[in-house]
Design a protein around this motif. Structure first.
Motif, PDB file in Angstrom:
ATOM      1  N   GLU A  36      -2.408  -8.236   0.201  1.00 17.02           N
ATOM      2  CA  GLU A  36      -1.320  -8.949   0.888  1.00 17.02           C
ATOM      3  C   GLU A  36      -1.349 -10.439   0.529  1.00 17.02           C
ATOM      4  N   LEU A  37      -2.543 -10.989   0.447  1.00 14.76           N
ATOM      5  CA  LEU A  37      -2.680 -12.409   0.071  1.00 14.76           C
ATOM      6  C   LEU A  37      -2.044 -12.653  -1.303  1.00 14.76           C
ATOM      7  N   ARG A  38      -2.358 -11.792  -2.269  1.00 17.95           N
ATOM      8  CA  ARG A  38      -1.794 -11.974  -3.622  1.00 17.95           C
ATOM      9  C   ARG A  38      -0.277 -11.826  -3.618  1.00 17.95           C
ATOM     10  N   SER A  39       0.219 -10.939  -2.739  1.00 18.19           N
ATOM     11  CA  SER A  39       1.668 -10.695  -2.717  1.00 18.19           C
ATOM     12  C   SER A  39       2.438 -11.900  -2.165  1.00 18.19           C
ATOM     13  N   LYS A  40       1.766 -12.787  -1.447  1.00 18.50           N
ATOM     14  CA  LYS A  40       2.450 -13.922  -0.805  1.00 18.50           C
ATOM     15  C   LYS A  40       2.783 -15.041  -1.791  1.00 18.50           C
ATOM     16  N   GLY A  41       2.175 -15.007  -2.982  1.00 17.02           N
ATOM     17  CA  GLY A  41       2.392 -16.112  -3.918  1.00 17.02           C
ATOM     18  C   GLY A  41       1.078 -16.793  -4.224  1.00 17.02           C
ATOM     19  N   PRO A  42       1.148 -17.953  -4.890  1.00 16.79           N
ATOM     20  CA  PRO A  42      -0.099 -18.631  -5.288  1.00 16.79           C
ATOM     21  C   PRO A  42      -0.943 -19.063  -4.084  1.00 16.79           C
ATOM     22  N   PHE A  43      -0.262 -19.416  -2.983  1.00 25.86           N
ATOM     23  CA  PHE A  43      -0.992 -19.840  -1.785  1.00 25.86           C
ATOM     24  C   PHE A  43      -0.325 -19.265  -0.546  1.00 25.86           C
ATOM     25  N   ALA A  44      -1.112 -19.109   0.516  1.00 26.54           N
ATOM     26  CA  ALA A  44      -0.549 -18.805   1.830  1.00 26.54           C
ATOM     27  C   ALA A  44      -1.171 -19.792   2.808  1.00 26.54           C
ATOM     28  N   TYR A  45      -0.352 -20.250   3.757  1.00 28.14           N
ATOM     29  CA  TYR A  45      -0.868 -21.164   4.784  1.00 28.14           C
ATOM     30  C   TYR A  45      -1.285 -20.338   5.998  1.00 28.14           C
TER      31      TYR A  45
END
Ligand code: OVM
Length: 405
Positions: A36-45
């Motif tokens: 899920e982290l990777r699916s969010k884009g380069p970063f997640a806040y």
């Protein structure tokens, strides 16, 4: 302030993700969280800790390699050492930047050089062979306690030159050091509760008079003789050996058995060609990422992949996720010892890349080679149980059966 660092806003273009990466269930089984982290884009806040989490291969590597923008001297956990005092005097290698880091790193690097480690190979192999012989006699055993913890706590104190290798205290100190990098949660508090018993004992073992005349410890103190570092710094570098050298190798050996038990075809492949032991080890590192996450701190306003990152931002670099990035490793969810992943991030990358990797490889090579040569089959004898830890993805229990050839 939040968890000892500056509270920041979500940068423009970064999704807000209401997740707790330090939740016990996620720490025990992180694969879905990684995806899920990777699916969010380069970063997640992540508002709960006010951090930017990063779990794609490219950005994780960029942040981890760039020591000028993303410093270690402000701590590699959630705490910002420029704002809060850490629980122990900072490591002079892990928690420093150049130029301070450079001098200490040179000394520890020399002590753990290929040449120094090669001399230990024969005794590492003998210890591995007798350990595996003993486990074959038992048949059914507990792979965390009887193998993963036993092996490093036998060979490593010896290699350092410790007088006594109190296995419990070495493992407990590692647990303190790695859990301390996370938030002030129950896992961290439980580990820290061992401090009064463990810390004075560890510091005592780091003293020059305590160390045998041969070993990594003595080599580090030799650099104090020549004035390259002070005697106090030598003690702190021995402390680094004891901080980073036990939990990590215990973890990877447990994960190695878990990988082989779950992938009998890969074990057959290793048995057919025991020279694959070191490549199997690299794939075990990639696939299981013993250190699942470390932080860096942005030391200036900067930008990564078009995202503006403010000074003081803590970046949670999720190595475990980067190593499973499909865009970098095709069929990343498959354990395949023929993959030969020489660029995984499990040992870090750049100037802070694991300085003990020669020792870790020598230990893993000895154990995996002995298993390949002696063991016919590895089977689970019960459900594996993972032990939640704020930075290390580690097994708690792994009941297995070894059958001879
Ligand atoms: C240290 C050290 C080095 C690497 C890892 C680590 C968090 C500690 O120098 O104390 O564990």
């Amino acid at each position: 302030m939040i968890e000892g660092h500056k509270e920041i806003d979500a940068p423009a273009g970064v999704p807000v993700w209401d997740v707790d990466p330090y939740d016990s269930a996620i720490l025990a089984g992180p694969t879905d969280y990684y995806a899920e982290l990777r699916s969010k884009g380069p970063f997640a806040y992540i508002p709960r800790y006010s951090v930017l989490a990063c779990g794609r291969y490219d950005e994780t590597k960029e942040v981890f390699s760039d020591w000028e923008r993303f410093v270690s001297s402000r701590g590699v956990g959630l705490q910002d050492f420029s704002l809060e005092e850490p629980w122990r005097p900072p490591s002079i290698v892990l928690e420093k930047d150049p130029p301070d880091h450079t001098r200490a790193r040179a000394v520890i690097e020399r002590a753990l050089s290929t040449r120094a480690v090669r001399q230990l190979g024969e005794s590492f192999r003998q210890d591995a062979e007798s350990l595996i012989d003993g486990l074959l006699e038992k048949g059914v055993f507990e792979a965390v306690e009887d193998l993963a913890e036993t092996y490093p706590t036998t060979v490593f104190p010896n290699a350092v030159g410790l007088q006594e290798g109190d296995r419990r205290r070495l493992v407990d100190y590692g647990s303190m050091v790695f859990n301390a990098l996370g938030p002030d949660n129950e896992i961290r508090r439980d580990a820290m509760a061992r401090g009064p018993d463990v810390v004075p004992w560890i510091m005592e073992q780091c003293q020059r008079e305590r160390l045998k005349p041969e070993g990594f410890g003595a080599m580090i103190y030799a650099a104090a003789e020549t004035g390259e570092i002070t005697e106090e710094e030598a003690g702190l570098l021995v402390r680094s050996l004891l901080s980073a050298g036990v939990d990590t190798t215990v973890t990877v050996l447990g994960s190695a058995i878990w990988c082989l038990a779950n992938n009998p075809d890969q074990f057959e492949r290793l048995k057919a060609d025991p020279k694959m032991a070191l490549w199997a080890f690299e794939e075990i590192l990639r696939y299981t990422s013993p250190v699942h996450s470390f932080c860096r701190t942005a030391n200036l306003d900067t930008e990564v992949s078009g995202i503006k990152i403010a000074e003081g931002t803590k970046i949670l670099c999720v190595l475990g996720s980067a190593n499973l990035d499909e865009d970098h490793y095709p069929k990343a969810d498959r354990f395949d010892i023929d993959r030969r992943p020489s660029d995984h991030l499990a040992l870090g990358v750049g100037i802070h890349g694991c300085v003990g990797q020669n020792v870790a490889r020598a230990e893993a090579d000895a154990v995996l080679t002995a298993i390949a040569n002696k063991v016919g089959s590895i089977e689970l004898a019960g459900e594996p149980v993972w032990r939640p830890n704020n930075s290390v993805h580690t097994l708690d229990r792994l009941p297995v059966i070894f059958r001879g050839k």
